[in-house]
Scaffold this motif. Structure first.
Motif, PDB file in Angstrom:
ATOM      1  N   LEU A 130      44.511  39.109  42.715  1.00  0.00           N
ATOM      2  CA  LEU A 130      44.086  40.435  43.148  1.00  0.00           C
ATOM      3  C   LEU A 130      44.948  40.947  44.310  1.00  0.00           C
ATOM      4  N   VAL A 131      45.299  40.068  45.234  1.00  0.00           N
ATOM      5  CA  VAL A 131      46.173  40.469  46.344  1.00  0.00           C
ATOM      6  C   VAL A 131      47.512  40.969  45.796  1.00  0.00           C
TER       7      VAL A 131
ATOM      8  N   GLY B 123      44.362  57.207  41.441  1.00  0.00           N
ATOM      9  CA  GLY B 123      44.975  56.642  40.240  1.00  0.00           C
ATOM     10  C   GLY B 123      45.259  55.162  40.385  1.00  0.00           C
ATOM     11  N   ALA B 124      45.745  54.746  41.547  1.00  0.00           N
ATOM     12  CA  ALA B 124      46.038  53.332  41.782  1.00  0.00           C
ATOM     13  C   ALA B 124      44.751  52.511  41.844  1.00  0.00           C
TER      14      ALA B 124
ATOM     15  N   LEU C  26      41.029  48.663  39.154  1.00  0.00           N
ATOM     16  CA  LEU C  26      39.702  48.398  38.580  1.00  0.00           C
ATOM     17  C   LEU C  26      39.820  47.972  37.121  1.00  0.00           C
ATOM     18  N   SER C  27      40.693  48.622  36.383  1.00  0.00           N
ATOM     19  CA  SER C  27      40.916  48.255  34.989  1.00  0.00           C
ATOM     20  C   SER C  27      41.463  46.838  34.888  1.00  0.00           C
ATOM     21  N   ALA C  28      42.429  46.500  35.741  1.00  0.00           N
ATOM     22  CA  ALA C  28      42.995  45.156  35.733  1.00  0.00           C
ATOM     23  C   ALA C  28      41.959  44.113  36.136  1.00  0.00           C
ATOM     24  N   CYS C  29      41.078  44.452  37.080  1.00  0.00           N
ATOM     25  CA  CYS C  29      40.041  43.527  37.540  1.00  0.00           C
ATOM     26  C   CYS C  29      39.095  43.124  36.420  1.00  0.00           C
TER      27      CYS C  29
ATOM     28  N   ILE D 158      31.241  43.809  36.938  1.00  0.00           N
ATOM     29  CA  ILE D 158      31.781  44.338  38.187  1.00  0.00           C
ATOM     30  C   ILE D 158      30.822  45.405  38.685  1.00  0.00           C
ATOM     31  N   GLU D 159      30.235  45.166  39.854  1.00  0.00           N
ATOM     32  CA  GLU D 159      29.411  46.177  40.512  1.00  0.00           C
ATOM     33  C   GLU D 159      30.319  46.934  41.462  1.00  0.00           C
TER      34      GLU D 159
END
Length: 91
Positions: A21-22, A51-52, A57-60, A72-73
């Motif tokens: 994630l980092v 947008g970023a 969020l999509s990648a998460c 994911i909350e």
């Protein structure tokens, strides 16, 4: 700047999720932090261009290869006071 507080549940500890994630957040120029929670979830504060933030969020939802994201909350939050994206101790 948009900011969101995330709580990510599933198999997200012990699989490199925080380091992944980092890297993703830094690649997208986002600010914030990520940490493990004692209950086995991962918590993150993510802030930056809308947008970023949406791309992250999509990648998460997928996470790194060994992770399994069940939920994911997401809630709105105040942007962090420090620049950059950091890994924090469990809290």
């Amino acid at each position: 700047m948009k900011a969101r507080l995330l709580r990510i549940e599933g198999r997200v500890q012990g699989v490199g999720y925080r380091d992944w994630l980092v890297k993703q957040a830094n690649r997208l120029g986002l600010q914030g932090w990520v940490r493990n929670r004692p209950d086995g979830s991962v918590q993150a504060l993510v802030a930056g261009e809308e947008g970023a933030v949406l791309m992250l969020l999509s990648a998460c939802r997928r996470g790194p290869m060994l992770a399994r994201v069940d939920l994911i909350e997401e809630s709105l939050a105040e942007p962090p006071g420090e620049p950059g994206f950091h890994r924090l101790p469990t809290g």
